[in-house]
Write an enzyme that holds these catalytic residues in place. Structure first.
Site, PDB file in Angstrom:
ATOM      1  CE1 TYR A 144      39.575  37.389  41.470  1.00  0.00           C
ATOM      2  CE2 TYR A 144      40.079  38.187  43.673  1.00  0.00           C
ATOM      3  CZ  TYR A 144      40.088  37.171  42.729  1.00  0.00           C
ATOM      4  OH  TYR A 144      40.615  35.947  43.052  1.00  0.00           O
ATOM      5  CG  ASP A 239      42.693  42.303  35.246  1.00  0.00           C
ATOM      6  OD1 ASP A 239      42.646  41.981  36.457  1.00  0.00           O
ATOM      7  OD2 ASP A 239      42.488  41.504  34.311  1.00  0.00           O
ATOM      8  CE  LYS A 267      37.571  35.733  34.490  1.00  0.00           C
ATOM      9  NZ  LYS A 267      36.929  34.816  35.478  1.00  0.00           N
TER      10      LYS A 267
HETATM   11  P1  KE4 Z   1      41.920  33.682  37.666  1.00  0.00           P
HETATM   12  O1  KE4 Z   1      43.188  33.543  38.507  1.00  0.00           O
HETATM   13  O2  KE4 Z   1      40.674  33.339  38.454  1.00  0.00           O
HETATM   14  O3  KE4 Z   1      42.018  32.930  36.346  1.00  0.00           O
HETATM   15  O4  KE4 Z   1      41.762  35.212  37.240  1.00  0.00           O
HETATM   16  C1  KE4 Z   1      41.791  36.199  38.227  1.00  0.00           C
HETATM   17  C2  KE4 Z   1      41.095  37.443  37.707  1.00  0.00           C
HETATM   18  C3  KE4 Z   1      41.853  38.510  37.295  1.00  0.00           C
HETATM   19  N1  KE4 Z   1      41.284  39.632  36.814  1.00  0.00           N
HETATM   20  C4  KE4 Z   1      39.935  39.747  36.723  1.00  0.00           C
HETATM   21  C5  KE4 Z   1      39.339  41.008  36.184  1.00  0.00           C
HETATM   22  C6  KE4 Z   1      39.105  38.677  37.131  1.00  0.00           C
HETATM   23  O5  KE4 Z   1      37.753  38.811  37.046  1.00  0.00           O
HETATM   24  C7  KE4 Z   1      39.683  37.500  37.634  1.00  0.00           C
HETATM   25  C8  KE4 Z   1      38.853  36.319  38.118  1.00  0.00           C
HETATM   26  N2  KE4 Z   1      37.447  36.457  38.017  1.00  0.00           N
HETATM   27  C9  KE4 Z   1      36.678  35.698  38.976  1.00  0.00           C
HETATM   28  C10 KE4 Z   1      35.200  36.031  38.784  1.00  0.00           C
HETATM   29  N3  KE4 Z   1      34.892  37.338  39.186  1.00  0.00           N
HETATM   30  C11 KE4 Z   1      36.939  34.210  38.833  1.00  0.00           C
HETATM   31  C12 KE4 Z   1      35.943  33.313  39.517  1.00  0.00           C
HETATM   32  C13 KE4 Z   1      36.494  32.728  40.797  1.00  0.00           C
HETATM   33  O6  KE4 Z   1      37.245  33.420  41.506  1.00  0.00           O
HETATM   34  O7  KE4 Z   1      36.117  31.562  41.073  1.00  0.00           O
END
Ligand code: KE4
Length: 423
Positions: A144, A239, A267
């Site tokens: 993801y 990533d 994060k």
């Molecule tokens: P954000 O747009 O959520 O800040 O980041 C996206 C993203 C990008 N790359 C990786 C490897 C990520 O894990 C994420 C977002 N992680 C999720 C949890 N698996 C965020 C939690 C959510 O979607 O509420």
């Protein structure tokens, strides 16, 4: 389970928010119970509106490496607030952030701050395409990378728990440039480079997959990606939104000793505030506007409050590098307890303070084995822990995070609850 007020708030929330939440995984849909509405968090504890104080292993999906409401980060934020919340103009802190990222992650010679991991990845992909003048990208099924259109193809995280792996609303014309390979399967990557020779701008990978649950790269896989991208004139994008500053001060690229061309971050670098970043080699990043032709912008990019929180967090990690050994030890305690109590009923994957418990008897080494897990059993496990004030991810396909604030007492309490689950 005392969740009366959460239940009331959930009903009210559903009237004006999709699924009652601002991010799908928070809805607890995949574990079939009422989401807890949170009132506050401190250290390794999180307290919901019904007053349930739980031991927190979600840690806001990664940012909370120091634990919640670390006094040093709060002080930095409070002080910054006295000077105003946002200017839409350059500030010294943004330079300090860029300098610190370059110092701690040497491959990030030049970086740009944005407001989320999604924005970081979306921008990095655009830069890779602009730099190489190629359109195709390779991602891995179950990984993801945020919710930008071209990356919502066979995505992981909460996209894995909905009925469709891909998202509605993404025109085929967008997703046709996103090629999908299998994580830990070199052949699936070689095949795409053969079929689309000269057309692939980049391979984007979670150096440790954490959105199909935690799946580690098999020996040599990351080196293989490094070699095949170099050989084919494509960029390697790590990533590190989850692994950045989580696995080591220099992230997964330090931990595994592989240098990507570009990195995306999020994060932890915001210390709990909305911050993302992308960066990499100078020749690549000089393509970014206003230096070059790849446009990217953001009203709150480099926001003074967010950069205050991020700088405070990164400087604490920089001054206390031993934290990574401590985090590893804390997480090992949980891992060993789960392994010995479950008697082979589950499989754990762990690296540093990132871990997943898969309800499957087979080793989880890729998307297929991860998704063979029994999500019903996971939901039962989740609810059992929640009722005993242990707050883990409400989905089999997320990670468990341990923070510097997790006390031995709370880790032992967690182990006792987990042991009682497996009986
Ligand atoms: P954000 O747009 O959520 O800040 O980041 C996206 C993203 C990008 N790359 C990786 C490897 C990520 O894990 C994420 C977002 N992680 C999720 C949890 N698996 C965020 C939690 C959510 O979607 O509420």
């Amino acid at each position: 389970m005392n969740d009366k007020l959460s239940a009331e708030l959930y009903e009210r929330a559903k009237k004006h928010l999709p699924g009652g939440v601002n991010s799908p995984v928070r809805s607890f849909r995949s574990v079939g119970c009422t989401p807890r509405f949170i009132a506050k968090a401190k250290g390794d504890r999180i307290t919901d509106v019904d007053g349930n104080e739980m031991i927190d292993y979600v840690c806001s999906w990664g940012p909370g490496i120091l634990g919640s409401a670390d006094i040093r980060v709060l002080e930095a934020v409070k002080t910054a607030c006295d000077d105003g919340l946002t200017y839409g103009a350059p500030t010294k802190r943004e330079i300090e952030m860029a300098e610190l990222l370059a110092e701690l992650v040497p491959s990030i010679e030049i970086s740009r701050l944005v407001s989320s991991g999604t924005e970081a990845v979306m921008s990095a992909i655009r830069v890779a395409r602009g730099y190489t003048k190629r359109d195709k990208i390779i991602k891995f099924q179950g990984c993801y990378h945020g919710h930008s259109d071209g990356l919502l193809v066979k995505a992981g995280s909460a996209a894995l728990t909905t009925s469709v792996l891909d998202s509605a609303g993404v025109p085929a014309d967008y997703s046709k440039h996103t090629l999908v390979a299998d994580y830990n399967n070199e052949e699936s990557v070689e095949k795409l480079f053969k079929e689309y020779a000269g057309e692939i701008a980049a391979v984007i990978v979670e150096p440790v997959a954490a959105n199909m649950g935690v799946v580690l790269p098999k020996d040599g896989f990351l080196q293989f990606l490094r070699d095949i991208t170099t050989k084919n004139g494509a960029l390697l994008i790590f990533d590190e939104v989850i692994t950045g500053f989580r696995l080591a001060l220099g992230g997964a690229q330090e931990y595994f000793g592989i240098t990507p061309d570009m990195t995306t971050l999020g994060k932890i670098i915001g210390g709990g505030m909305p911050v993302g970043a992308y960066g990499g080699r100078e020749d690549i990043m000089r393509c970014v506007s206003p230096d070059g032709p790849v446009y990217q912008a953001g009203t709150l990019s480099g926001n003074p409050i967010a950069t205050a929180a991020g700088l405070a967090t990164l400087n604490i990690l920089k001054e206390d590098r031993d934290i990574y050994k401590r985090l590893e030890k804390k997480t090992e305690v949980l891992d060993e307890a789960i392994k010995s109590a479950s008697g082979g009923r589950v499989h754990t994957n762990r690296v540093g303070s990132l871990m997943s418990v898969f309800f499957t008897k087979e080793a989880v080494t890729n998307f297929e084995s991860a998704t063979s897990s029994d999500t019903e059993e996971y939901a039962k496990y989740f609810k059992y822990l929640l009722e005993r004030d242990i707050y883990v991810a409400p989905s089999q396909f997320e990670a468990m995070f341990v923070s510097n604030a997790h006390s031995d007492e709370d880790l032992n309490k967690t182990c006792d609850v987990i042991k009682s689950y497996f009986g």
